[in-house]
Scaffold this active site. Sequence first.
Site, PDB file in Angstrom:
ATOM      1  N   GLU A   1       0.833  -1.195   0.000  1.00 61.37           N
ATOM      2  CA  GLU A   1       0.000   0.000   0.000  1.00 61.37           C
ATOM      3  C   GLU A   1       0.873   1.252   0.000  1.00 61.37           C
ATOM      4  OE1 GLU A   1      -3.856   1.716   2.533  1.00 61.37           O
ATOM      5  OE2 GLU A   1      -2.638   0.085   3.343  1.00 61.37           O
TER       6      GLU A   1
ATOM      7  N   LYS B   1      -9.191   3.732  -2.300  1.00 62.36           N
ATOM      8  CA  LYS B   1      -9.551   2.923  -1.135  1.00 62.36           C
ATOM      9  C   LYS B   1     -10.934   3.335  -0.646  1.00 62.36           C
ATOM     10  CE  LYS B   1      -7.376   1.190   3.116  1.00 62.36           C
ATOM     11  NZ  LYS B   1      -6.174   1.275   3.982  1.00 62.36           N
TER      12      LYS B   1
ATOM     13  N   CYS C   1      -6.032  -3.416   1.923  1.00 65.01           N
ATOM     14  CA  CYS C   1      -5.695  -3.512   3.345  1.00 65.01           C
ATOM     15  C   CYS C   1      -6.915  -3.619   4.251  1.00 65.01           C
ATOM     16  CB  CYS C   1      -4.812  -2.340   3.752  1.00 65.01           C
ATOM     17  SG  CYS C   1      -3.998  -2.559   5.361  1.00 65.01           S
TER      18      CYS C   1
ATOM     19  N   SER D   1      21.869  -2.897  33.080  1.00 65.06           N
ATOM     20  CA  SER D   1      21.765  -2.866  34.539  1.00 65.06           C
ATOM     21  C   SER D   1      21.968  -4.216  35.201  1.00 65.06           C
ATOM     22  CB  SER D   1      20.382  -2.329  34.932  1.00 65.06           C
ATOM     23  OG  SER D   1      19.377  -3.278  34.586  1.00 65.06           O
TER      24      SER D   1
END
Length: 706
Positions: free
Chosen positions: A45, A114, A175, A360
């Site tokens: 896309e 779209k 999509c 750490s």
Amino acid sequence: MVHYATVATCTLNQWALDFTGNYERIRASIIKAKAAGAKLRIGPELEIPGYGCYDHFLERDTVQHSWEVLGKLLEDRELDGILIDTGMPVLHRDTRFNCRVIILNGTIVLIRPKMYLANDGNYRELRWFSPWTRNAETEQMLLPRFIAKITGQRSVTLGDALISTEDACIGVELCEELFTPESPHIPMSLDGAEIIINSSGSHHELRKLKRRVELIREATLKCGGIYLYANQKGCDGDRLYYDGSGMILVNGDVLAMSEQFGISDVEVTIATVDLSSVRSFRAAISSRSMQAARATRYPRVIADISLSAEWINFDHSIRPTNPIEVRYHDPEEEVNLGPACWLWDYLRRSKQGGFFLPLSGGIDSCSTAVIVYSMCRLIVEACKRGDQQTIKDVRHCIGEDKAGVEYVPQSPQELAGLVFHTCFMGTQNSSKETRSRARKLAQAIGSYHIDLDMDSVVLAIVSLFALVVGMTPKYATRGGSNAENLALQNIQSRLRMLLAYLFAALLPWTRGLHSRSLLVLGSANVDECLRGYFTKYDCSSADLNPIGSIGKSDLRRYIAFAKDHMDLPVLSEFLDATPSAELVPYSEDYMQSDEIEMGMSYEELRVFGRLRKIEGCGPHSMFTQLLHIWGDDMSPEIIAEKVKQFFYFYSINRHKMTTITPAYHAETYSPDDNRFDMRQFLYNSNWSWQFQSIDRMVARIKQRES
């Protein structure tokens, strides 16, 4: 007579606004698809400008440059003989659309806008685009003059239409449209579309891929047909990692699928499909034929190309691609691979010289370190395969003066020693065990490691304060107030952030590597961000955080996975250790523990987070839900107290989310304030109305029990 067609779906690592690089990757994928014999190629896309342009979509330049790239593709005669699907923003009648542009032999066949825009979670498409709302309707669009000169077309068809080739019918789905209840592939299939193409910009989340695959599988099982799915891959400049997995399915079977995680920029997935099998599949379902007889009729545009060739009937070596079994990564593997690929994209595209991590000795920074080591493993594997782009990027990252123009890393540890710098920043409150764990892990993964004590810096800050105000703060274990105790802890945390950036700026210089800075990595997990259990502007403030959207329980499972699968036995020590910030002096009566200080376990935080974000629960509805989840183990009073405590600390610490380090998005309950979790940062922390509602519920429960 057989109708075999070779088709290609392309997974590209596009980058927002990188028109030059995006064009080169698109072109390379088309050339690869043609070389494999494909007659249809689809891509991700908005692949021309890159999906993650965000507000740059509102700029005229983005649309103009997208047309310019399309013009180069249309002019290129090497790209003839294949039907090409590509994506870009299109301005039509002063309205901006997210479009697929279908081209063939230097002409535009169809511009398909779209119809259903993604506008939740991480997505804001309605901010930039308008949906095409006219189902099965088209109109003519006038082309820009320079495009019209290339194509010889003054106008083209824009809208919701099917594409008819000489031997097949193709429908376009974009999509989000796949995920909607009324997906376009259903009416398109009923109107005769045998092939559905879907170009996507879908990001990675833990455990998400299976849902995506099953939706497409269900679409082709119910309707019959061939489904081509293309997706972007990589980090295109934001918190999201697009996880590829381009696939080709026929009648419910997956024939081919690209990798979900990887560092190659161009991946072309090929399959040979049998068009006749679609027709046979559909003809056997009478109910489908009844619905098709009254289906919506789509306008059709003509593409003068045959996807299958007659000569295939006489070549017995050509066969349809056989189905495959889809392999889904375990969440531990997803944690290992997704953030690692995201980090590499960010590093090479930012042109920096590597990473710096305050290590750490706890499981969070340990996880970050192992993810960087995983990145180094992926890079070395790609270099050994001869991936020239990765080799070029490695040499640039390290500096060719140091590495040499022929340098290729031979092991992950060798590469880590050049690009990954770790530092244990100890104080009098740090234990020998954490210092030792940090050193052993650095040795195992090969990072350039520094071990320092910063007590003198802490003392200088406290002494300055005492000199100015005439009072010296003390830890709570030594008689100090809560305010003094927190201030002394925060001094240590914030000094670590300052030291991290100092060393990140100058360590490459001290080693004679190059003059570029290192990217500072943070290690706050999603549960601590949700609770606010970290210091604002401490070493969680960094350039990037690969674990900021990953929960503690997933991180622990990841470290257990890495111990066995990455040959890192030292990780056992991290799994056995009690999580502790080590910011206060140890005493026989008190040892600092994260879960004790938070007043809730990491597992409880995970549940709170999912109910708050995914289920949309406020305090009252969260309490009622937890009565049924935890009711066998806790009394209503305890559950009520835990819910109140969570919302109190969540609200007083929400302001920390406004400055949180950009983190890899991996979890659906992330509290990231910058885009995903849009809420205020100043709360009435009393929650008086909501908490009184909980109290009334508890009273009613007690009354019923009595």
